[in-house]
Design a protein around this motif. Sequence first.
Motif, PDB file in Angstrom:
ATOM      1  N   UNK A  62      44.066  56.383  31.778  1.00 54.33           N
ATOM      2  CA  UNK A  62      44.339  56.164  30.361  1.00 54.33           C
ATOM      3  C   UNK A  62      45.672  55.434  30.223  1.00 54.33           C
ATOM      4  N   UNK A  63      45.666  54.268  29.533  1.00 50.73           N
ATOM      5  CA  UNK A  63      46.880  53.463  29.441  1.00 50.73           C
ATOM      6  C   UNK A  63      47.091  52.942  28.019  1.00 50.73           C
ATOM      7  N   UNK A  64      48.299  52.468  27.792  1.00 47.54           N
ATOM      8  CA  UNK A  64      48.632  51.761  26.558  1.00 47.54           C
ATOM      9  C   UNK A  64      48.406  50.263  26.734  1.00 47.54           C
ATOM     10  N   UNK A  65      48.732  49.753  27.909  1.00 51.35           N
ATOM     11  CA  UNK A  65      48.549  48.334  28.225  1.00 51.35           C
ATOM     12  C   UNK A  65      47.445  48.195  29.253  1.00 51.35           C
ATOM     13  N   UNK A  66      46.267  47.818  28.787  1.00 53.01           N
ATOM     14  CA  UNK A  66      45.136  47.632  29.690  1.00 53.01           C
ATOM     15  C   UNK A  66      44.923  46.162  30.002  1.00 53.01           C
ATOM     16  N   UNK A  67      43.677  45.713  29.946  1.00 48.53           N
ATOM     17  CA  UNK A  67      43.312  44.355  30.347  1.00 48.53           C
ATOM     18  C   UNK A  67      42.628  43.591  29.211  1.00 48.53           C
ATOM     19  N   UNK A  68      42.257  42.336  29.535  1.00 49.58           N
ATOM     20  CA  UNK A  68      41.460  41.461  28.672  1.00 49.58           C
ATOM     21  C   UNK A  68      42.191  41.094  27.384  1.00 49.58           C
ATOM     22  N   UNK A  69      43.462  40.721  27.526  1.00 51.74           N
ATOM     23  CA  UNK A  69      44.264  40.304  26.392  1.00 51.74           C
ATOM     24  C   UNK A  69      43.833  38.924  25.912  1.00 51.74           C
ATOM     25  N   UNK A  70      43.993  38.691  24.643  1.00 53.23           N
ATOM     26  CA  UNK A  70      43.659  37.379  24.078  1.00 53.23           C
ATOM     27  C   UNK A  70      44.492  36.302  24.768  1.00 53.23           C
ATOM     28  N   UNK A  71      43.826  35.209  25.147  1.00 50.37           N
ATOM     29  CA  UNK A  71      44.515  34.113  25.804  1.00 50.37           C
ATOM     30  C   UNK A  71      44.527  34.204  27.314  1.00 50.37           C
ATOM     31  N   UNK A  72      44.126  35.361  27.867  1.00 52.43           N
ATOM     32  CA  UNK A  72      44.057  35.481  29.324  1.00 52.43           C
ATOM     33  C   UNK A  72      42.901  34.636  29.868  1.00 52.43           C
ATOM     34  N   UNK A  73      43.030  34.097  31.075  1.00 52.29           N
ATOM     35  CA  UNK A  73      41.897  33.371  31.676  1.00 52.29           C
ATOM     36  C   UNK A  73      40.724  34.310  31.925  1.00 52.29           C
ATOM     37  N   UNK A  74      39.528  33.774  31.822  1.00 55.40           N
ATOM     38  CA  UNK A  74      38.323  34.583  31.993  1.00 55.40           C
ATOM     39  C   UNK A  74      38.056  35.023  33.442  1.00 55.40           C
ATOM     40  N   UNK A  75      38.277  34.174  34.440  1.00 56.24           N
ATOM     41  CA  UNK A  75      37.922  34.586  35.812  1.00 56.24           C
ATOM     42  C   UNK A  75      38.669  35.838  36.266  1.00 56.24           C
ATOM     43  N   UNK A  76      37.934  36.754  36.861  1.00 58.06           N
ATOM     44  CA  UNK A  76      38.531  37.992  37.374  1.00 58.06           C
ATOM     45  C   UNK A  76      38.884  37.744  38.833  1.00 58.06           C
ATOM     46  N   UNK A  77      40.066  37.194  39.041  1.00 58.09           N
ATOM     47  CA  UNK A  77      40.518  36.790  40.378  1.00 58.09           C
ATOM     48  C   UNK A  77      41.961  37.238  40.584  1.00 58.09           C
ATOM     49  N   UNK A  78      42.449  37.048  41.799  1.00 58.87           N
ATOM     50  CA  UNK A  78      43.855  37.291  42.097  1.00 58.87           C
ATOM     51  C   UNK A  78      44.293  38.716  41.819  1.00 58.87           C
ATOM     52  N   UNK A  79      45.482  38.853  41.219  1.00 51.41           N
ATOM     53  CA  UNK A  79      46.070  40.173  40.949  1.00 51.41           C
ATOM     54  C   UNK A  79      45.159  41.023  40.067  1.00 51.41           C
ATOM     55  N   UNK A  80      44.667  40.442  38.983  1.00 51.74           N
ATOM     56  CA  UNK A  80      43.803  41.210  38.078  1.00 51.74           C
ATOM     57  C   UNK A  80      42.491  41.565  38.766  1.00 51.74           C
ATOM     58  N   UNK A  81      41.970  40.643  39.554  1.00 54.20           N
ATOM     59  CA  UNK A  81      40.747  40.925  40.301  1.00 54.20           C
ATOM     60  C   UNK A  81      40.912  42.079  41.266  1.00 54.20           C
ATOM     61  N   UNK A  82      42.062  42.129  41.935  1.00 52.73           N
ATOM     62  CA  UNK A  82      42.328  43.233  42.867  1.00 52.73           C
ATOM     63  C   UNK A  82      42.424  44.565  42.143  1.00 52.73           C
ATOM     64  N   UNK A  83      43.044  44.556  40.988  1.00 52.19           N
ATOM     65  CA  UNK A  83      43.157  45.795  40.214  1.00 52.19           C
ATOM     66  C   UNK A  83      41.777  46.300  39.792  1.00 52.19           C
ATOM     67  N   UNK A  84      40.988  45.403  39.226  1.00 56.81           N
ATOM     68  CA  UNK A  84      39.662  45.794  38.740  1.00 56.81           C
ATOM     69  C   UNK A  84      38.764  46.220  39.898  1.00 56.81           C
ATOM     70  N   UNK A  85      38.882  45.520  41.019  1.00 53.41           N
ATOM     71  CA  UNK A  85      38.098  45.877  42.207  1.00 53.41           C
ATOM     72  C   UNK A  85      38.433  47.301  42.660  1.00 53.41           C
ATOM     73  N   UNK A  86      39.725  47.642  42.624  1.00 54.46           N
ATOM     74  CA  UNK A  86      40.147  48.989  43.027  1.00 54.46           C
ATOM     75  C   UNK A  86      39.542  50.055  42.127  1.00 54.46           C
ATOM     76  N   UNK A  87      39.544  49.802  40.824  1.00 53.60           N
ATOM     77  CA  UNK A  87      38.983  50.762  39.879  1.00 53.60           C
ATOM     78  C   UNK A  87      37.479  50.934  40.092  1.00 53.60           C
ATOM     79  N   UNK A  88      36.774  49.832  40.234  1.00 51.43           N
ATOM     80  CA  UNK A  88      35.322  49.896  40.402  1.00 51.43           C
ATOM     81  C   UNK A  88      34.960  50.561  41.721  1.00 51.43           C
ATOM     82  N   UNK A  89      35.680  50.219  42.775  1.00 50.48           N
ATOM     83  CA  UNK A  89      35.399  50.789  44.095  1.00 50.48           C
ATOM     84  C   UNK A  89      35.489  52.307  44.077  1.00 50.48           C
ATOM     85  N   UNK A  90      36.440  52.837  43.297  1.00 49.78           N
ATOM     86  CA  UNK A  90      36.659  54.289  43.266  1.00 49.78           C
ATOM     87  C   UNK A  90      36.030  54.940  42.030  1.00 49.78           C
ATOM     88  N   UNK A  91      35.223  54.182  41.294  1.00 49.82           N
ATOM     89  CA  UNK A  91      34.460  54.716  40.163  1.00 49.82           C
ATOM     90  C   UNK A  91      35.372  55.336  39.104  1.00 49.82           C
TER      91      UNK A  91
END
Length: 252
Positions: A62-91
């Motif tokens: 649970x966070x105050x600052x999450x993801x998918x902010x307006x103006x962010x690039x759509x591709x889920x790559x790099x730093x953001x991709x690694x973060x999201x991958x970690x969350x999905x991997x651990x459900x």
Amino acid sequence: MAQLSDIIAWCNQTLKAHEFRDYAPNGLQIEGTAEVRKILCAVTASQDAIDAAISAKADLLLVHHGYFWKGEPYPITGMRGNRIKSLIKHDISLVGYHLPLDSHPTLGNNAAIAEILELENIEALDPSERNPIGNIGYLNKPISPQDFKAFLSERLGFDAIHLDAQKTNIQKVGFCTGAAQDFITKAAEQNCDAYISGEVSERTFYEAKELDVHYYACGHHATERYGVQRLAKAISEQFNIEYSYFELNNPI
């Protein structure tokens, strides 16, 4: 144990999330396991916070600052991709509330600031807002600008930056946590003696001087570490599940 869907529905209703026009989606951002036994809360969904959630075997971050902010690039790559991958991997679900968690009159960041600073007679910084993002409060007696800086620094655990104005005493205080430095103009319209936010911009120096409102930058993180803890505690009490808070003291 509680159902993820029930937690999200309760949070959305409690925070009136549908009433806000925000810069990112509020509520469930990444879906993990359907059953939640433990929540870890943090200000920002950084990799450190994700790693802490994994180590704690949390089902929901649970966070105050999450993801998918307006103006962010759509591709889920790099730093953001690694973060999201970690969350999905651990459900692990990622749940974020931004403006609704600033605004809430008891769980919100601004409500917490008002209590910590012992401000009284709380009112809206902008009376036209249905759910005020910023507020005004009153000290029980006037205080010098220098003493107010020391008071803020002690109470919030952050060496406040003070931009000076002409007023010699402070009693009426406007405040809005995070990166709301430009609301100093609203504070001036309401004849506040001082205005508090988290960050500061180069232009704020001149605005404080010309608007005659003392400005105090008390840290984006430092002013917004409270809302997620209050919300996590409220969820814990509502659904009888465990929660913990991850603190990574960001100096900004």
